[in-house]
Design a protein around this motif. Structure first.
Motif, PDB file in Angstrom:
ATOM      1  N   PRO A 100       0.780  -0.711  -0.383  1.00  0.00           N
ATOM      2  CA  PRO A 100      -0.086   0.324  -0.204  1.00  0.00           C
ATOM      3  C   PRO A 100       0.822   1.279  -0.372  1.00  0.00           C
ATOM      4  N   LEU A 101       2.285   1.081   1.335  1.00  0.00           N
ATOM      5  CA  LEU A 101       2.770   2.344   0.554  1.00  0.00           C
ATOM      6  C   LEU A 101       3.632   3.020  -0.056  1.00  0.00           C
TER       7      LEU A 101
ATOM      8  N   ALA B 254       3.818   5.654  -6.198  1.00  0.00           N
ATOM      9  CA  ALA B 254       3.628   5.758  -7.595  1.00  0.00           C
ATOM     10  C   ALA B 254       2.389   6.723  -7.482  1.00  0.00           C
ATOM     11  N   LEU B 255       1.365   6.446  -7.252  1.00  0.00           N
ATOM     12  CA  LEU B 255       0.117   8.052  -7.424  1.00  0.00           C
ATOM     13  C   LEU B 255       0.758   9.183  -6.323  1.00  0.00           C
TER      14      LEU B 255
ATOM     15  N   GLN C 208       1.015  14.613   0.243  1.00  0.00           N
ATOM     16  CA  GLN C 208       1.894  14.416   0.859  1.00  0.00           C
ATOM     17  C   GLN C 208       1.345  12.890   1.160  1.00  0.00           C
ATOM     18  N   LEU C 209       1.789  11.620   2.087  1.00  0.00           N
ATOM     19  CA  LEU C 209       1.704  10.466   2.563  1.00  0.00           C
ATOM     20  C   LEU C 209       1.657  10.132   4.036  1.00  0.00           C
TER      21      LEU C 209
ATOM     22  N   ALA D  50      11.538  -1.937  -0.649  1.00  0.00           N
ATOM     23  CA  ALA D  50      13.553  -1.238  -0.227  1.00  0.00           C
ATOM     24  C   ALA D  50      13.302  -0.225  -1.259  1.00  0.00           C
ATOM     25  N   ALA D  51      12.775  -0.551  -2.568  1.00  0.00           N
ATOM     26  CA  ALA D  51      13.094   0.215  -3.342  1.00  0.00           C
ATOM     27  C   ALA D  51      12.071   1.387  -3.485  1.00  0.00           C
ATOM     28  N   PHE D  52      11.441   1.267  -2.223  1.00  0.00           N
ATOM     29  CA  PHE D  52      10.852   2.845  -2.621  1.00  0.00           C
ATOM     30  C   PHE D  52      10.869   3.750  -0.950  1.00  0.00           C
ATOM     31  N   SER D  53      11.051   2.692   0.093  1.00  0.00           N
ATOM     32  CA  SER D  53      10.820   3.502   1.127  1.00  0.00           C
ATOM     33  C   SER D  53      11.922   4.891   1.749  1.00  0.00           C
ATOM     34  N   ALA D  54      12.849   4.747   0.683  1.00  0.00           N
ATOM     35  CA  ALA D  54      13.896   6.414   0.962  1.00  0.00           C
ATOM     36  C   ALA D  54      12.527   7.683   0.062  1.00  0.00           C
ATOM     37  N   ARG D  55      11.794   7.149  -1.213  1.00  0.00           N
ATOM     38  CA  ARG D  55      10.928   8.288  -1.379  1.00  0.00           C
ATOM     39  C   ARG D  55       9.525   8.063  -0.202  1.00  0.00           C
ATOM     40  N   TRP D  56       9.434   7.141   0.214  1.00  0.00           N
ATOM     41  CA  TRP D  56       7.706   6.849   0.335  1.00  0.00           C
ATOM     42  C   TRP D  56       8.569   8.165   1.948  1.00  0.00           C
ATOM     43  N   ASN D  57       9.708   7.911   2.781  1.00  0.00           N
ATOM     44  CA  ASN D  57      10.078   9.292   3.982  1.00  0.00           C
ATOM     45  C   ASN D  57      10.470  10.251   3.406  1.00  0.00           C
ATOM     46  N   ARG D  58      10.513  11.057   2.121  1.00  0.00           N
ATOM     47  CA  ARG D  58      10.825  11.545   1.112  1.00  0.00           C
ATOM     48  C   ARG D  58       9.163  12.413   1.289  1.00  0.00           C
ATOM     49  N   LEU D  59       7.727  11.608   1.151  1.00  0.00           N
ATOM     50  CA  LEU D  59       6.731  12.299   1.077  1.00  0.00           C
ATOM     51  C   LEU D  59       5.842  12.635   2.473  1.00  0.00           C
TER      52      LEU D  59
END
Ligand code: ATP
Length: 258
Positions: free
Chosen positions: A89-90, A95-96, A108-109, A196-205
């Motif tokens: 889900p994260l 992606a969205l 923001q997420l 793992a490919a998304f965690s840093a991107r999630w944290n930026r948002l």
């Protein structure tokens, strides 16, 4: 909306891996795709012009107005154990959010499954899973995104919600195609590399990074602390009085402390 037009804009790489259907009305696109998952062969996108029994987590409802929302689900097959999908889900949120940013709408997420605009919910993600007979897993990814928010709908939601008039003015097929193309690429990446490919991107948002938050389960606060982002599995890290703890999503909700 027109499925063939959306597919044309998405292009051959997308069409090689997924089919797109548009229906005028249904109860829940997630329920429809879950019901098909036992005999489904291909990844499928189901878009409803009107969804009248949209689902949220833990039996909650996702409300929408015809013409004012995007309501769609994507059934995607993964070849991994069920627990590896915890961060999905994260990843879908990332992606969205990245697609919306490319269309000049910054969001923001909110952990685990919401997109916020100006602090209010613009979109929600609900993922339901089914095991396939060959050991694969179907993830049915439901997405509701507000474009307009009529007063009547906002009243029914009963809490702050956001809309995106800029997106509402776009050609719907082009908007859906932009969302789906990036989503398909992200689902492919998630299947290969995991969250793992998304965690840093999630944290930026992350909407609540560094803020005091509470984790609520069925109305009861089960943890509180300073939100410190997510780890590579998608768990929320909280700096609590007892030190750093990791919260896994389940049905818990995050509340910003007033
Ligand atoms: P919470 O918001 O309590 O943390 P959640 O994010 O898991 O929980 P979901 O189950 O994803 O919530 O979504 C359902 C909730 O979203 C509903 O209970 C309602 O409060 C809210 N909601 C429903 N429809 C909309 C909408 N169109 N726009 C914004 N919010 C909505």
């Amino acid at each position: 909306m027109n499925g063939a037009a959306i597919a044309r804009i998405c292009g051959p790489a997308f069409n090689a891996v997924a089919d797109i259907e548009v229906v005028a009305e249904t109860g829940s696109t997630n329920a429809d795709l879950l019901a098909r998952s036992a005999h489904q062969a291909r990844n499928t996108v189901l878009i409803a012009e009107r969804q009248n029994a949209g689902r949220g987590r833990a039996g909650r409802s996702w409300l929408s107005a015809e013409g004012g929302s995007l309501t769609f689900s994507v059934a995607w097959q993964f070849h991994c154990p069920l627990h590896a999908l915890a961060g999905l889900p994260l990843a879908v949120g990332v992606a969205l959010a990245e697609t919306l940013a490319s269309l000049s709408v910054n969001v923001q997420l909110k952990w685990p499954n919401d997109l916020l605009k100006d602090g209010a919910k613009l979109a929600g993600v609900l993922i339901e899973t089914r095991s396939a007979p060959d050991g694969a897993v179907w993830a049915v990814i439901g997405i509701g995104l507000n474009l307009h928010l009529p007063d009547e709908l906002e009243q029914r939601i009963g809490r702050p919600a956001a809309s995106a008039p800029w997106l509402a003015a776009m050609d719907r097929d082009a908007l859906m195609a932009a969302l789906l193309s990036n989503l398909a690429a992200s689902l492919d990446q998630f299947g290969q590399l995991g969250f793992a490919a998304f965690s840093a991107r999630w944290n930026r948002l992350h909407a609540h990074q560094g803020s005091m938050v509470q984790i609520v389960d069925g109305g009861v606060t089960v943890a509180e602390g300073i939100a410190a982002g997510v780890d590579d599995s998608g768990a929320l890290l909280l700096d609590s009085a007892a030190g750093r703890i990791a919260i896994v999503a389940g049905d818990v909700s995050l509340r910003a402390q007033a």
